[in-house]
Scaffold this motif. Sequence first.
Motif, PDB file in Angstrom:
ATOM      1  N   LEU A   1      40.080 -14.752  71.412  1.00 51.89           N
ATOM      2  CA  LEU A   1      41.254 -15.354  70.773  1.00 51.89           C
ATOM      3  C   LEU A   1      41.060 -15.559  69.276  1.00 51.89           C
ATOM      4  O   LEU A   1      41.973 -15.259  68.489  1.00 51.89           O
ATOM      5  N   PRO A   2      39.910 -16.067  68.789  1.00 54.54           N
ATOM      6  CA  PRO A   2      39.771 -16.289  67.351  1.00 54.54           C
ATOM      7  C   PRO A   2      39.885 -15.013  66.522  1.00 54.54           C
ATOM      8  O   PRO A   2      40.520 -15.000  65.472  1.00 54.54           O
ATOM      9  N   VAL A   3      39.252 -13.922  66.974  1.00 56.90           N
ATOM     10  CA  VAL A   3      39.340 -12.666  66.235  1.00 56.90           C
ATOM     11  C   VAL A   3      40.773 -12.153  66.233  1.00 56.90           C
ATOM     12  O   VAL A   3      41.297 -11.688  65.218  1.00 56.90           O
ATOM     13  N   LEU A   4      41.432 -12.245  67.373  1.00 53.06           N
ATOM     14  CA  LEU A   4      42.813 -11.782  67.477  1.00 53.06           C
ATOM     15  C   LEU A   4      43.731 -12.572  66.554  1.00 53.06           C
ATOM     16  O   LEU A   4      44.631 -12.011  65.911  1.00 53.06           O
ATOM     17  N   ALA A   5      43.516 -13.893  66.466  1.00 55.01           N
ATOM     18  CA  ALA A   5      44.362 -14.724  65.614  1.00 55.01           C
ATOM     19  C   ALA A   5      44.265 -14.322  64.153  1.00 55.01           C
ATOM     20  O   ALA A   5      45.255 -14.348  63.417  1.00 55.01           O
ATOM     21  N   ARG A   6      43.070 -13.936  63.698  1.00 56.03           N
ATOM     22  CA  ARG A   6      42.904 -13.498  62.316  1.00 56.03           C
ATOM     23  C   ARG A   6      43.402 -12.075  62.107  1.00 56.03           C
ATOM     24  O   ARG A   6      43.894 -11.719  61.031  1.00 56.03           O
ATOM     25  N   LEU A   7      43.293 -11.239  63.147  1.00 54.44           N
ATOM     26  CA  LEU A   7      43.637  -9.833  63.005  1.00 54.44           C
ATOM     27  C   LEU A   7      45.147  -9.595  62.912  1.00 54.44           C
ATOM     28  O   LEU A   7      45.600  -8.691  62.195  1.00 54.44           O
ATOM     29  N   LEU A   8      45.937 -10.387  63.624  1.00 62.19           N
ATOM     30  CA  LEU A   8      47.382 -10.143  63.683  1.00 62.19           C
ATOM     31  C   LEU A   8      48.048 -10.094  62.313  1.00 62.19           C
ATOM     32  O   LEU A   8      48.841  -9.185  62.043  1.00 62.19           O
ATOM     33  N   PRO A   9      47.786 -11.057  61.400  1.00 57.62           N
ATOM     34  CA  PRO A   9      48.399 -10.922  60.070  1.00 57.62           C
ATOM     35  C   PRO A   9      47.916  -9.683  59.324  1.00 57.62           C
ATOM     36  O   PRO A   9      48.684  -9.078  58.568  1.00 57.62           O
ATOM     37  N   ASP A  10      46.666  -9.278  59.530  1.00 62.41           N
ATOM     38  CA  ASP A  10      46.126  -8.125  58.826  1.00 62.41           C
ATOM     39  C   ASP A  10      46.826  -6.834  59.221  1.00 62.41           C
ATOM     40  O   ASP A  10      46.910  -5.899  58.419  1.00 62.41           O
ATOM     41  N   VAL A  11      47.297  -6.752  60.466  1.00 63.13           N
ATOM     42  CA  VAL A  11      47.988  -5.540  60.930  1.00 63.13           C
ATOM     43  C   VAL A  11      49.495  -5.755  61.019  1.00 63.13           C
ATOM     44  O   VAL A  11      50.202  -4.986  61.676  1.00 63.13           O
ATOM     45  N   GLU A  12      49.976  -6.837  60.375  1.00 58.82           N
ATOM     46  CA  GLU A  12      51.410  -7.137  60.255  1.00 58.82           C
ATOM     47  C   GLU A  12      52.075  -7.318  61.617  1.00 58.82           C
ATOM     48  O   GLU A  12      53.200  -6.858  61.849  1.00 58.82           O
ATOM     49  N   LEU A  13      51.381  -8.009  62.517  1.00 56.98           N
ATOM     50  CA  LEU A  13      51.941  -8.296  63.834  1.00 56.98           C
ATOM     51  C   LEU A  13      52.132  -9.788  64.080  1.00 56.98           C
ATOM     52  O   LEU A  13      52.562 -10.186  65.156  1.00 56.98           O
ATOM     53  N   ALA A  14      51.800 -10.622  63.093  1.00 62.84           N
ATOM     54  CA  ALA A  14      52.027 -12.057  63.248  1.00 62.84           C
ATOM     55  C   ALA A  14      53.523 -12.316  63.319  1.00 62.84           C
ATOM     56  O   ALA A  14      54.300 -11.814  62.511  1.00 62.84           O
ATOM     57  N   GLY A  15      53.952 -13.102  64.311  1.00 60.48           N
ATOM     58  CA  GLY A  15      55.358 -13.420  64.459  1.00 60.48           C
ATOM     59  C   GLY A  15      56.135 -12.433  65.298  1.00 60.48           C
ATOM     60  O   GLY A  15      57.325 -12.636  65.533  1.00 60.48           O
ATOM     61  N   THR A  16      55.489 -11.360  65.752  1.00 60.98           N
ATOM     62  CA  THR A  16      56.180 -10.407  66.615  1.00 60.98           C
ATOM     63  C   THR A  16      56.064 -10.844  68.071  1.00 60.98           C
ATOM     64  O   THR A  16      55.190 -11.625  68.449  1.00 60.98           O
ATOM     65  N   THR A  17      56.957 -10.307  68.893  1.00 61.64           N
ATOM     66  CA  THR A  17      56.883 -10.590  70.327  1.00 61.64           C
ATOM     67  C   THR A  17      55.543 -10.141  70.892  1.00 61.64           C
ATOM     68  O   THR A  17      54.895 -10.855  71.662  1.00 61.64           O
ATOM     69  N   CYS A  18      55.097  -8.954  70.496  1.00 58.03           N
ATOM     70  CA  CYS A  18      53.826  -8.414  70.987  1.00 58.03           C
ATOM     71  C   CYS A  18      52.662  -9.285  70.523  1.00 58.03           C
ATOM     72  O   CYS A  18      51.749  -9.571  71.297  1.00 58.03           O
ATOM     73  N   GLY A  19      52.701  -9.728  69.256  1.00 52.72           N
ATOM     74  CA  GLY A  19      51.613 -10.539  68.722  1.00 52.72           C
ATOM     75  C   GLY A  19      51.486 -11.870  69.430  1.00 52.72           C
ATOM     76  O   GLY A  19      50.379 -12.309  69.775  1.00 52.72           O
ATOM     77  N   ARG A  20      52.633 -12.539  69.653  1.00 56.47           N
ATOM     78  CA  ARG A  20      52.566 -13.852  70.313  1.00 56.47           C
ATOM     79  C   ARG A  20      52.158 -13.728  71.776  1.00 56.47           C
ATOM     80  O   ARG A  20      51.437 -14.569  72.296  1.00 56.47           O
ATOM     81  N   LEU A  21      52.626 -12.670  72.420  1.00 56.07           N
ATOM     82  CA  LEU A  21      52.223 -12.450  73.807  1.00 56.07           C
ATOM     83  C   LEU A  21      50.720 -12.178  73.889  1.00 56.07           C
ATOM     84  O   LEU A  21      50.029 -12.705  74.768  1.00 56.07           O
ATOM     85  N   ALA A  22      50.192 -11.381  72.951  1.00 53.20           N
ATOM     86  CA  ALA A  22      48.759 -11.093  72.938  1.00 53.20           C
ATOM     87  C   ALA A  22      47.943 -12.369  72.739  1.00 53.20           C
ATOM     88  O   ALA A  22      46.905 -12.565  73.381  1.00 53.20           O
ATOM     89  N   LEU A  23      48.401 -13.259  71.845  1.00 55.76           N
ATOM     90  CA  LEU A  23      47.690 -14.514  71.618  1.00 55.76           C
ATOM     91  C   LEU A  23      47.625 -15.357  72.884  1.00 55.76           C
ATOM     92  O   LEU A  23      46.571 -15.904  73.231  1.00 55.76           O
ATOM     93  N   THR A  24      48.741 -15.491  73.555  1.00 56.31           N
ATOM     94  CA  THR A  24      48.766 -16.343  74.743  1.00 56.31           C
ATOM     95  C   THR A  24      47.925 -15.751  75.866  1.00 56.31           C
ATOM     96  O   THR A  24      47.202 -16.468  76.560  1.00 56.31           O
ATOM     97  N   VAL A  25      48.001 -14.431  76.045  1.00 56.64           N
ATOM     98  CA  VAL A  25      47.186 -13.775  77.067  1.00 56.64           C
ATOM     99  C   VAL A  25      45.700 -13.932  76.730  1.00 56.64           C
ATOM    100  O   VAL A  25      44.872 -14.177  77.622  1.00 56.64           O
ATOM    101  N   ALA A  26      45.344 -13.804  75.451  1.00 57.44           N
ATOM    102  CA  ALA A  26      43.948 -13.988  75.049  1.00 57.44           C
ATOM    103  C   ALA A  26      43.473 -15.399  75.355  1.00 57.44           C
ATOM    104  O   ALA A  26      42.332 -15.599  75.789  1.00 57.44           O
TER     105      ALA A  26
END
Length: 434
Positions: free
Chosen positions: A157-182
């Motif tokens: 989860l910590p790596v994913l949380a930092r990675l999402l803004p770097d790949v412009e996925l923060a705030g997307t449906t896919c990004g939030r779903l990935a965070l919760t699943v992680a």
Amino acid sequence: MYEVTCAVRELPDTVRFLLAAAVVVALAAAGGALAARGGQPRVLGEILAGLLLGPLGLATVAPAAVEWLRLPDTATAVRALADLGIALFAYLIGYELRTAGRPRSSAVLTVTAGAVVVPVLAGLAVAPVIRPVVGAAGVPGGVFAGFLALVCAVTALPVLARLLPDVELAGTTCGRLALTVAACTDALVWAGLTVLLAVAGRGSVPVPAWAVVAALFGLVVVALAVLRPVVRWVARRSAVAGAGPAVVPLIVVSVALFAAVTHGAGLHAAPGALLAGVVMPRVPAVERANQHLEATTSAVLLPLYFGSIGLAMPLGALSGGRAEVVCFALLLAVMTVAKAGGAWLGALPCGLPAADRLRLGVLLNCRGVTEVVVLTIGFERHIVGAAGFATLLLVTLAGVAVVAPVCRRLPGAVRNVSPGPHRGDQVQRTGFGR
């Protein structure tokens, strides 16, 4: 170089420890900066820098350069401080487990099931094949298979949380779903690891199973009945007195005590620290305290932990033989495909576009520090051998290295346009981005 090494060995223990800390933190900072310049998570470079101190780096090609770092007194002092860092890291993970986004529960359930069950089955299937190379001598087949199944299921989860803004996925449906699943996956993996260590008797000290269960039950009761009310009271008093930092010592004391209980019960310090984070109340004073702790842990204590891993690995741990190369390739393929395929299958009923299902599978292959900690526990508890530990570390690093480049090459994600703030965004702002 030999003369310098001999001179350093003659220094007092405290001086050698301070020099060792300076070297390890400096190497980690340089490695993290290089990784960031290459578009990778900083933690990837920090882990590599730590491994450079062991048989995968300087200890093999220039042993005199790091010989003084591997002296028992110096290595023990570095590891003692690193253990505190891992306890704080586990606490911050536990705190984040309840701050991830909240997509609809049916999507979280199906994707988590796929992202956990398929890798677990893959790990169980491949375990008998690689146990002669990866497993520790004399480890029972069932214990090794269970451990490898958990290793395959990890998503950090910590790596994913930092990675999402770097790949412009923060705030997307896919990004939030990935965070919760992680978050759900992390919780399941830590719970499974705790049960495995208790049932297999692979704890740090021989403790009866009933004593382990009693210790965990008592810890949960104390956490809910004592820790939460006390922290809330201190937070309110701090807010009134304008002394927010007063919460920091209380958190550190709580984490240290909880970690000591689970380690003393024969498990590991991490589950106790994780529990302290899960039950910690979500109040502004705690949020501010966590920011202070995160800065120190990420910049100093975790680099020392990575360095301690490199120093603890025996020379010749990875010979580069044919069997190890085959195991590396097999594990990398199985762990990557199983995690991505399981997430893709779990997302089928959710109505996500095909590109988002693929992107979700790639994102959930983030492993990072969580995987390193789990692997270290397996190495210290004699579940995986030195060669297997080194091989799995390389698999972890290789898997993390491809996540960001692959995500950047996939078609653009559809941004979530739901009104109002989301708790998932909070992880991006204040989460422990490792």
